[in-house]
Write a protein that holds these residues in place. Structure first.
Motif, PDB file in Angstrom:
ATOM      1  N   MET A 120       0.876  -1.169   0.000  1.00  0.00           N
ATOM      2  CA  MET A 120       0.000   0.000   0.000  1.00  0.00           C
ATOM      3  C   MET A 120       0.913   1.219   0.000  1.00  0.00           C
ATOM      4  O   MET A 120       1.654   1.447   0.973  1.00  0.00           O
ATOM      5  CB  MET A 120      -0.915  -0.012   1.222  1.00  0.00           C
ATOM      6  CG  MET A 120      -1.993  -1.081   1.106  1.00  0.00           C
ATOM      7  SD  MET A 120      -2.924  -1.260   2.621  1.00  0.00           S
ATOM      8  CE  MET A 120      -4.539  -0.768   2.095  1.00  0.00           C
ATOM      9  N   LEU A 121       0.898   1.965  -1.070  1.00  0.00           N
ATOM     10  CA  LEU A 121       1.812   3.103  -1.205  1.00  0.00           C
ATOM     11  C   LEU A 121       1.396   4.250  -0.290  1.00  0.00           C
ATOM     12  O   LEU A 121       0.203   4.554  -0.171  1.00  0.00           O
ATOM     13  CB  LEU A 121       1.788   3.633  -2.641  1.00  0.00           C
ATOM     14  CG  LEU A 121       2.254   2.702  -3.754  1.00  0.00           C
ATOM     15  CD1 LEU A 121       2.128   3.424  -5.098  1.00  0.00           C
ATOM     16  CD2 LEU A 121       3.689   2.230  -3.521  1.00  0.00           C
ATOM     17  N   ALA A 122       2.381   4.898   0.298  1.00  0.00           N
ATOM     18  CA  ALA A 122       2.117   6.152   1.021  1.00  0.00           C
ATOM     19  C   ALA A 122       2.538   7.292   0.107  1.00  0.00           C
ATOM     20  O   ALA A 122       3.703   7.380  -0.292  1.00  0.00           O
ATOM     21  CB  ALA A 122       2.908   6.185   2.314  1.00  0.00           C
ATOM     22  N   GLN A 123       1.593   8.151  -0.259  1.00  0.00           N
ATOM     23  CA  GLN A 123       1.890   9.248  -1.193  1.00  0.00           C
ATOM     24  C   GLN A 123       1.600  10.619  -0.600  1.00  0.00           C
ATOM     25  O   GLN A 123       1.657  11.622  -1.313  1.00  0.00           O
ATOM     26  CB  GLN A 123       1.131   9.012  -2.502  1.00  0.00           C
ATOM     27  CG  GLN A 123       1.660   7.757  -3.227  1.00  0.00           C
ATOM     28  CD  GLN A 123       0.957   7.454  -4.522  1.00  0.00           C
ATOM     29  OE1 GLN A 123      -0.172   6.983  -4.508  1.00  0.00           O
ATOM     30  NE2 GLN A 123       1.600   7.725  -5.638  1.00  0.00           N
ATOM     31  N   THR A 124       1.259  10.635   0.693  1.00  0.00           N
ATOM     32  CA  THR A 124       1.154  11.898   1.432  1.00  0.00           C
ATOM     33  C   THR A 124       1.778  11.662   2.815  1.00  0.00           C
ATOM     34  O   THR A 124       1.886  10.508   3.257  1.00  0.00           O
ATOM     35  CB  THR A 124      -0.315  12.323   1.652  1.00  0.00           C
ATOM     36  OG1 THR A 124      -0.947  11.329   2.470  1.00  0.00           O
ATOM     37  CG2 THR A 124      -1.068  12.480   0.341  1.00  0.00           C
ATOM     38  N   GLU A 127      -0.485   9.758   5.027  1.00  0.00           N
ATOM     39  CA  GLU A 127      -0.478   8.296   4.808  1.00  0.00           C
ATOM     40  C   GLU A 127       0.775   7.644   5.405  1.00  0.00           C
ATOM     41  O   GLU A 127       0.700   6.524   5.896  1.00  0.00           O
ATOM     42  CB  GLU A 127      -0.513   7.990   3.304  1.00  0.00           C
ATOM     43  CG  GLU A 127      -1.905   7.782   2.772  1.00  0.00           C
ATOM     44  CD  GLU A 127      -1.886   7.288   1.327  1.00  0.00           C
ATOM     45  OE1 GLU A 127      -2.721   6.436   1.003  1.00  0.00           O
ATOM     46  OE2 GLU A 127      -1.044   7.759   0.527  1.00  0.00           O
ATOM     47  N   VAL A 128       1.902   8.341   5.367  1.00  0.00           N
ATOM     48  CA  VAL A 128       3.125   7.768   5.964  1.00  0.00           C
ATOM     49  C   VAL A 128       2.844   7.455   7.426  1.00  0.00           C
ATOM     50  O   VAL A 128       3.075   6.341   7.912  1.00  0.00           O
ATOM     51  CB  VAL A 128       4.312   8.756   5.846  1.00  0.00           C
ATOM     52  CG1 VAL A 128       5.502   8.266   6.670  1.00  0.00           C
ATOM     53  CG2 VAL A 128       4.717   8.949   4.386  1.00  0.00           C
ATOM     54  N   ARG A 129       2.282   8.456   8.126  1.00  0.00           N
ATOM     55  CA  ARG A 129       2.015   8.247   9.562  1.00  0.00           C
ATOM     56  C   ARG A 129       0.984   7.134   9.766  1.00  0.00           C
ATOM     57  O   ARG A 129       1.108   6.303  10.645  1.00  0.00           O
ATOM     58  CB  ARG A 129       1.533   9.550  10.194  1.00  0.00           C
ATOM     59  CG  ARG A 129       2.680  10.510  10.477  1.00  0.00           C
ATOM     60  CD  ARG A 129       2.399  11.362  11.699  1.00  0.00           C
ATOM     61  NE  ARG A 129       1.348  12.338  11.401  1.00  0.00           N
ATOM     62  CZ  ARG A 129       1.591  13.548  10.910  1.00  0.00           C
ATOM     63  NH1 ARG A 129       2.818  13.924  10.679  1.00  0.00           N
ATOM     64  NH2 ARG A 129       0.613  14.384  10.655  1.00  0.00           N
ATOM     65  N   GLY A 130      -0.043   7.136   8.913  1.00  0.00           N
ATOM     66  CA  GLY A 130      -1.116   6.141   9.039  1.00  0.00           C
ATOM     67  C   GLY A 130      -0.588   4.724   8.850  1.00  0.00           C
ATOM     68  O   GLY A 130      -0.873   3.826   9.647  1.00  0.00           O
ATOM     69  N   TYR A 131       0.218   4.514   7.805  1.00  0.00           N
ATOM     70  CA  TYR A 131       0.692   3.144   7.540  1.00  0.00           C
ATOM     71  C   TYR A 131       1.774   2.717   8.529  1.00  0.00           C
ATOM     72  O   TYR A 131       1.891   1.533   8.844  1.00  0.00           O
ATOM     73  CB  TYR A 131       1.179   3.019   6.088  1.00  0.00           C
ATOM     74  CG  TYR A 131       0.027   3.053   5.102  1.00  0.00           C
ATOM     75  CD1 TYR A 131      -1.195   2.477   5.408  1.00  0.00           C
ATOM     76  CD2 TYR A 131       0.166   3.663   3.860  1.00  0.00           C
ATOM     77  CE1 TYR A 131      -2.257   2.524   4.517  1.00  0.00           C
ATOM     78  CE2 TYR A 131      -0.887   3.710   2.955  1.00  0.00           C
ATOM     79  CZ  TYR A 131      -2.097   3.137   3.292  1.00  0.00           C
ATOM     80  OH  TYR A 131      -3.141   3.173   2.410  1.00  0.00           O
ATOM     81  N   GLN A 132       2.550   3.674   9.020  1.00  0.00           N
ATOM     82  CA  GLN A 132       3.522   3.290  10.055  1.00  0.00           C
ATOM     83  C   GLN A 132       2.774   2.841  11.311  1.00  0.00           C
ATOM     84  O   GLN A 132       3.148   1.876  11.975  1.00  0.00           O
ATOM     85  CB  GLN A 132       4.487   4.449  10.338  1.00  0.00           C
ATOM     86  CG  GLN A 132       5.474   4.628   9.183  1.00  0.00           C
ATOM     87  CD  GLN A 132       6.460   5.757   9.381  1.00  0.00           C
ATOM     88  OE1 GLN A 132       6.281   6.602  10.258  1.00  0.00           O
ATOM     89  NE2 GLN A 132       7.489   5.799   8.542  1.00  0.00           N
ATOM     90  N   ARG A 133       1.677   3.530  11.591  1.00  0.00           N
ATOM     91  CA  ARG A 133       0.855   3.132  12.738  1.00  0.00           C
ATOM     92  C   ARG A 133       0.277   1.723  12.516  1.00  0.00           C
ATOM     93  O   ARG A 133       0.291   0.877  13.416  1.00  0.00           O
ATOM     94  CB  ARG A 133      -0.283   4.149  12.903  1.00  0.00           C
ATOM     95  CG  ARG A 133      -1.191   3.835  14.052  1.00  0.00           C
ATOM     96  CD  ARG A 133      -2.303   4.870  14.174  1.00  0.00           C
ATOM     97  NE  ARG A 133      -3.239   4.467  15.196  1.00  0.00           N
ATOM     98  CZ  ARG A 133      -4.529   4.749  15.182  1.00  0.00           C
ATOM     99  NH1 ARG A 133      -5.049   5.465  14.204  1.00  0.00           N
ATOM    100  NH2 ARG A 133      -5.321   4.351  16.148  1.00  0.00           N
ATOM    101  N   THR A 134      -0.188   1.471  11.300  1.00  0.00           N
ATOM    102  CA  THR A 134      -0.730   0.136  11.010  1.00  0.00           C
ATOM    103  C   THR A 134       0.351  -0.924  11.160  1.00  0.00           C
ATOM    104  O   THR A 134       0.107  -2.014  11.700  1.00  0.00           O
ATOM    105  CB  THR A 134      -1.321   0.084   9.582  1.00  0.00           C
ATOM    106  OG1 THR A 134      -2.307   1.099   9.470  1.00  0.00           O
ATOM    107  CG2 THR A 134      -1.963  -1.261   9.289  1.00  0.00           C
ATOM    108  N   ALA A 135       1.562  -0.624  10.697  1.00  0.00           N
ATOM    109  CA  ALA A 135       2.656  -1.609  10.819  1.00  0.00           C
ATOM    110  C   ALA A 135       2.903  -1.932  12.296  1.00  0.00           C
ATOM    111  O   ALA A 135       3.101  -3.099  12.657  1.00  0.00           O
ATOM    112  CB  ALA A 135       3.926  -1.071  10.158  1.00  0.00           C
TER     113      ALA A 135
END
Ligand code: FAD
Ligand code: PYC
Length: 415
Positions: A120-124, A127-135
């Motif tokens: 799932m690409l982070a392009q903002t 989103e970087v913060r959101g996907y790091q949180r999901t990880a």
């Protein structure tokens, strides 16, 4: 049921393939069953399979208004992943993903599960913060995902353009054990296994009414006559609101079109699945070489199993910045389904106001990946009459009590 094997193929080759059996029977409905399941999509068939396999309940009919797998199950883009945020979601999607790993062996049917990895690409920055949180959440949940850098994205996807002027790739959430499977084969494999257990799969049989007495379902009216049952499971995705209305209750969801398309086949160029959720697009390459492309839902309600053409254009336009090569491809075909979307973007696996009637719906844009886990959990709910560990949080009562399971980001597809 005759097992499929290398030996069976060799034997049939010698007798000109005259000995194969039909994969499933097509019986007329009997007067009564212990359980009637409405909807022969992946979730309905998986529920039937696990009722038989896990609970020994085989006096079951799966009633389908069209052909089995002809709903969203045969129309989806087959992405399988379990990188959700909330614990109840991670539990059911990870159960499903792990069952996909052995599904071909369990069903003796090749569902072509391909754990090729999903990004799932982070392009903002959001989103970087959101996907790091999901990880981080996934690490605690035992779901194997990790944050990867733009350089790692490029290594996995050489055709990607990292430096788009509007949406540069800032990294991604990588699930190496996610992937795809052949959607029809999932439905066919379950149907064959259910039929072999003695269950009846009745196609071209639409449920048109629900009979009840003293707060309990007694049977269903269908285009092939009345069928009585001790328990009823409604598993009809985008038609859930209509079925619930027949039973006299309302559901907190809406039905919207979701479309996808494939390009002409090209040489292998991308061997992972990529989702670009900021721009509402995602892409993978099929075994035939087509680029499989999808986007967000159409912005209106609908039951027509097709979408509007401008949405196709918007989806492709959104992806071109990140995948410039697709500007040179021709579209081969396009189709749509009707998905059932809840307010918190999480499914409903629940008892209903009718005593012996259960519902499985609300998987929205993301239920293909959940099929085996959902079938496992729904079978337990129907067999025992009470939710088990996987369904406890997904009841209808959560909407009354405000216990939402917010997966609006992890749902991946905009709606
Ligand atoms: P369905 O497969 O729709 O089955 C329900 C069945 O009920 C249908 O066959 C229908 O004919 C039948 N039915 C309805 N009413 C009646 C009635 N009155 N009587 C009898 N039968 C009835 N999910 C993912 O995880 N990954 C993806 O990549 C993905 N991509 C998607 C792309 C598209 C274009 C679409 C449309 C969906 C996508 N999804 C994806 C979502 C996924 O397809 C669905 O969540 C899932 O298939 C739902 O399965 P189901 O068995 O509940 O529903
Ligand atoms: O849920 O992963 C998903 C998905 C991808 C495309 C449609 N749904």
């Amino acid at each position: 049921m005759r097992r499929y094997s290398a030996f069976a193929i060799a034997k049939e080759a010698l007798r000109h393939n005259t000995g194969w059996q039909k994969a499933w029977r097509s019986p007329a409905p009997r007067k009564k069953y212990d359980v009637v399941i409405v909807g022969a999509g992946g979730h309905g068939l998986a529920t039937a399979y696990h009722l038989g396999k896990n609970h020994g309940i085989t006096n079951v009919a799966v009633v389908e208004k069209g052909w089995l797998g002809g709903g969203n199950t045969g129309r989806n883009t087959t992405i399988i992943r379990s990188n959700y945020l909330q614990d109840p979601s991670a539990a059911i999607y990870e159960k499903a993903r792990s069952l996909y790993e052995t599904m071909s062996q369990d069903l003796n049917y090749n569902v072509m599960f391909s754990p090729r990895g999903v990004i799932m690409l982070a392009q903002t920055h959001h989103e970087v913060r959101g996907y790091q949180r999901t990880a981080h959440a996934n690490a605690l949940q035992g779901v194997d995902t990790r944050w990867i850098s733009p350089a790692e994205v490029k290594k996995l996807v050489p055709i990607i353009n990292l430096d788009g002027p509007r949406y540069p790739v800032l990294g991604g959430l990588w699930q190496a054990r996610g992937g795809t499977a052949r959607h029809d084969a999932v439905a066919w494999g379950y149907a064959r296994a259910c039929s072999a257990m003695g269950m009846d799969i009745i196609q071209q049989c639409e449920v048109t009414g629900i009979d009840s007495a003293e707060g309990k379902v007694t049977g269903v009216q269908t285009t092939k006559g009345q069928i009585a049952c001790d328990k009823l499971a409604m598993v009809v995705a985008g038609n859930s609101g209509l079925l619930a209305e027949m039973a006299g209750f309302r559901l907190p969801l809406e039905t919207v079109p979701l479309q996808a398309l494939v390009s002409e086949p090209i040489k292998p160029c991308m061997d992972v699945v990529v989702m670009a959720n900021t721009v509402h697009g995602y892409m993978s390459q099929s075994d035939k070489g087509e680029m499989v492309i999808g986007g967000g839902t159409d912005g209106h309600n609908g039951y027509t199993q097709r979408g509007s053409f401008h949405h196709v254009e918007e989806t492709v336009r959104a992806l071109v910045e990140t995948f410039p090569m697709i500007s040179r491809l021709k579209m081969l075909r396009q189709w749509g389904g009707n998905v059932d979307v809840t307010g918190d973007r999480s499914p409903i696996l629940s008892k209903t106001p009718l005593g012996n009637c259960f519902i499985n719906c609300g998987w929205g844009t993301g239920g293909f990946k959940a099929i085996p886990g959902s079938g496992w959990a729904m079978a337990e709910l129907v067999a025992k009459g009470e939710p088990g560990p996987l369904t406890a949080e997904f009841g209808l009562n959560r909407f009354r009590e405000g216990r939402f399971i917010d997966e609006s980001v992890a749902a991946g597809v905009a709606h």
